[in-house]
Write a protein that holds these residues in place. Sequence first.
Motif, PDB file in Angstrom:
ATOM      1  N   UNK A 127       0.833  -1.208   0.000  1.00 39.69           N
ATOM      2  CA  UNK A 127       0.000   0.000   0.000  1.00 39.69           C
ATOM      3  C   UNK A 127       0.871   1.263   0.000  1.00 39.69           C
ATOM      4  N   UNK A 128       1.911   1.343   0.853  1.00 39.89           N
ATOM      5  CA  UNK A 128       2.793   2.513   0.772  1.00 39.89           C
ATOM      6  C   UNK A 128       3.353   2.755  -0.638  1.00 39.89           C
ATOM      7  N   UNK A 184       9.410   2.067   4.439  1.00 39.29           N
ATOM      8  CA  UNK A 184       8.361   2.230   5.458  1.00 39.29           C
ATOM      9  C   UNK A 184       7.873   0.858   5.931  1.00 39.29           C
ATOM     10  N   UNK A 185       7.603  -0.049   4.975  1.00 39.93           N
ATOM     11  CA  UNK A 185       7.150  -1.390   5.343  1.00 39.93           C
ATOM     12  C   UNK A 185       8.178  -2.115   6.207  1.00 39.93           C
ATOM     13  N   UNK A 186       9.461  -1.975   5.827  1.00 42.16           N
ATOM     14  CA  UNK A 186      10.524  -2.662   6.560  1.00 42.16           C
ATOM     15  C   UNK A 186      10.678  -2.081   7.964  1.00 42.16           C
ATOM     16  N   UNK A 187      10.437  -0.766   8.107  1.00 37.97           N
ATOM     17  CA  UNK A 187      10.560  -0.142   9.438  1.00 37.97           C
ATOM     18  C   UNK A 187       9.532  -0.750  10.390  1.00 37.97           C
ATOM     19  N   UNK A 217      16.758  -7.902   0.281  1.00 38.54           N
ATOM     20  CA  UNK A 217      15.942  -8.650  -0.683  1.00 38.54           C
ATOM     21  C   UNK A 217      14.504  -8.139  -0.664  1.00 38.54           C
ATOM     22  N   UNK A 218      13.923  -7.997   0.548  1.00 36.70           N
ATOM     23  CA  UNK A 218      12.527  -7.556   0.650  1.00 36.70           C
ATOM     24  C   UNK A 218      12.317  -6.186   0.033  1.00 36.70           C
ATOM     25  N   UNK A 219      13.188  -5.237   0.379  1.00 35.49           N
ATOM     26  CA  UNK A 219      13.046  -3.880  -0.154  1.00 35.49           C
ATOM     27  C   UNK A 219      13.372  -3.869  -1.639  1.00 35.49           C
TER      28      UNK A 219
END
Lengths: 212, 177
Positions: free
Chosen positions: A139-140, A170-173, A193-195
Amino acid sequence: MNTNDLINSLAADQTPPGPPPGRMLMIAAIGALVAAAALFFAMVGPRDDIMTAMRTVRFDFKFVYTLTLAFSALAVAVRLAEPQPLKPGETLLLWLAPGLLMAAVIAELIAVPADLWMPRAIGNNSMICMRYIPMLSVVPVALVLWALRSGAPTNPWRAGAVAGLVGGGIGAAFYAAHCNDDSPLFVLVWYTIGIGVMALLGALAGSRFLRW
Amino acid sequence: MLAGLDGDAAAYRTLLEDLTPMLRTMARGGLARAGLGNADVEDVVQEILLAIHLKRGTWMRDQPFAPWANAIARHKLIDAMRRRGRRAETPIDDLIEILPDATPQPEKSASELSRIVMRLEGREQDVVQSISLDGKSIRDTAARLMISEGAVRVALHRGLKRLAKLYRDDDMAEQSP
């Protein structure tokens, strides 16, 4: 239909152009934080020992890194929303967060004996990390892409990738508050990897939705 | 531009009219360098003017105007050249050995804009045509179509946005055949 005919229509269309892209991006960033927070508390939640974890350097560094990444990428996105060609150095800010992470990795390699390097890099939760970072970031990223549509990015791939970094950061934070792997080595491998996946998806979406 | 953004339609028109010769020179130069001939210059100019209009919100009032307009124009010119380059590629290679005289014959088709306006739907097409071709004001158009001036404004704005989208979709369709 000749050019003067078109100018008739353009001059007659007095619909105001809307807020500048910089402000749209700020609104999108606030919306992204709210959306990620809502999803985080509804579906993921902080780790049980968060109160003690907060007093450790490694845990805190995850937020320094991810939020630095998100907000430096946001600043670059504001610039990329303008059509003027980039001058050398205008995207340099993007290297700030990776630089911090590399410094933390070097510090970790010095602080921790070599036989712990691999276990710390692999961690306990890499698969959950892989799942939650994209889930909290979707969503971000979409909100930032939507804000960029009001801009005039001349390279939709690049602008989309930077949107992916904002949303992915933002999601990772938020994910970092759940994750009990705190070593910078883990962050280097799995958060990247995720970002990175989000940056890639952002670039793909950008190439489609950010053209004008 | 400042006056135009603040709602002075006459000043805005003057600005667009003053920009047009420069855009024409730029488009002619770009198309010539790409070996594409002069037939499409006016189409490219119109596409750039439309982009300048729709993206004028990305010009910051504290920035110089010329570099901004130039950046928009360059982006659309490159876009247009890429599209036309693709379109031109295949036939030229085939024809070059057949035709003794390789001078390209400019196509005498209607302008791209006219073609694309025909693809607008109902009221949007009526309004854009009425204001563009017949030079009618918003008020006259409203009276003729028997709708409110607000509805004319909305249809005009949507129509212009859709024109830009139709240019883009043409491009997309050719990218992924």
